[in-house]
Design a protein around this motif. Structure first.
Motif, mmCIF file in Angstrom:
data_model
loop_
_atom_site.group_PDB
_atom_site.id
_atom_site.type_symbol
_atom_site.label_atom_id
_atom_site.label_comp_id
_atom_site.label_asym_id
_atom_site.label_seq_id
_atom_site.Cartn_x
_atom_site.Cartn_y
_atom_site.Cartn_z
ATOM 1 N N SER A 244 3.822 -3.630 7.961
ATOM 2 C CA SER A 244 4.132 -3.924 6.560
ATOM 3 C C SER A 244 5.613 -4.248 6.440
ATOM 4 O O SER A 244 6.432 -3.728 7.203
ATOM 5 N N PHE B 87 2.618 4.460 11.457
ATOM 6 C CA PHE B 87 2.764 3.345 10.532
ATOM 7 C C PHE B 87 3.927 2.473 10.994
ATOM 8 O O PHE B 87 4.860 2.941 11.636
ATOM 9 N N TYR B 88 3.829 1.203 10.683
ATOM 10 C CA TYR B 88 4.837 0.228 11.081
ATOM 11 C C TYR B 88 5.342 -0.448 9.821
ATOM 12 O O TYR B 88 4.582 -1.106 9.115
ATOM 13 N N VAL B 89 6.621 -0.275 9.553
ATOM 14 C CA VAL B 89 7.184 -0.817 8.322
ATOM 15 C C VAL B 89 8.632 -1.239 8.566
ATOM 16 O O VAL B 89 9.348 -0.619 9.350
ATOM 17 N N ASP C 158 1.578 -6.967 3.734
ATOM 18 C CA ASP C 158 0.933 -6.311 4.866
ATOM 19 C C ASP C 158 0.291 -7.368 5.751
ATOM 20 O O ASP C 158 -0.326 -8.304 5.245
ATOM 21 N N SER D 144 -0.987 -3.313 11.835
ATOM 22 C CA SER D 144 -0.792 -2.625 10.549
ATOM 23 C C SER D 144 0.651 -2.734 10.051
ATOM 24 O O SER D 144 1.091 -1.948 9.218
#
Length: 170
Positions: free
Chosen positions: A143, A28-30, A160, A141
């Motif tokens: 966020s 995940f990329y946040v 997002d 992806s």
């Protein structure tokens, strides 16, 4: 009903299944950004936490360079690159007026880069609009989580990719 004679085989199969799931799980990329306005300071302070390897990849692609944020040869070159990248992809408006981000600097904490910005703000913030497309070209992806505090009143939101804009009123 058939009984299982060898629970070790089932246990090993379960462990292998879990390992395979984690091995092939999509990362995940946040990023997390705090925006704080204090009418007493007449200033907006912005701090963004971004995984250093994600920011490195974005800077390297955007500037067609090769940076090592953790061990820079020249920190001033990376500072310039981060400031230019943020200016291109991160926009803030207050009360309907586009603001100019002043890049303050960055620091590394474990696997995260903290990037700091300021905006002088003499008028009380009634409306805040943010457009953030940072890392979107690199990570479909991606966020961004935002925590905005205006004179002690806090609101939070998440956007997002491809959504890049939000507004809040205080």
């Amino acid at each position: 009903m058939k009984t299982v004679k060898n629970p070790i085989k089932i246990y090993l199969a379960l462990i292998l299944t879990v390992i395979c799931l984690f091995t092939y799980a999509h990362p995940f990329y946040v990023s997390i950004t705090d925006i704080v306005y204090s009418s007493a300071k007449k200033n907006i302070e912005i701090s963004s936490r971004i995984f250093f390897d994600d920011l490195e990849a974005a800077l390297n692609q955007d500037g067609k360079t090769q940076f090592d944020i953790r061990k820079p040869h020249r920190k001033d070159v990376i500072d310039t690159a981060i400031a230019a990248y943020a200016k291109k992809y991160f926009k803030v408006s207050t009360n309907g007026q586009i603001q100019v981000l002043t890049y303050v600097g960055y620091e590394i904490e474990d696997d995260v880069v903290w990037c700091y910005f300021e905006i002088p703000q003499s008028q009380p913030v009634k409306k805040l609009e943010v457009s953030n497309r940072m890392l979107y070209n690199n990570f479909k992806s991606q966020s961004h989580i935002f925590h905005v505090t205006v004179d002690g009143k806090r609101q939070s939101t998440k956007i997002d990719n491809p959504k890049s804009f939000f507004k809040m009123e205080f």
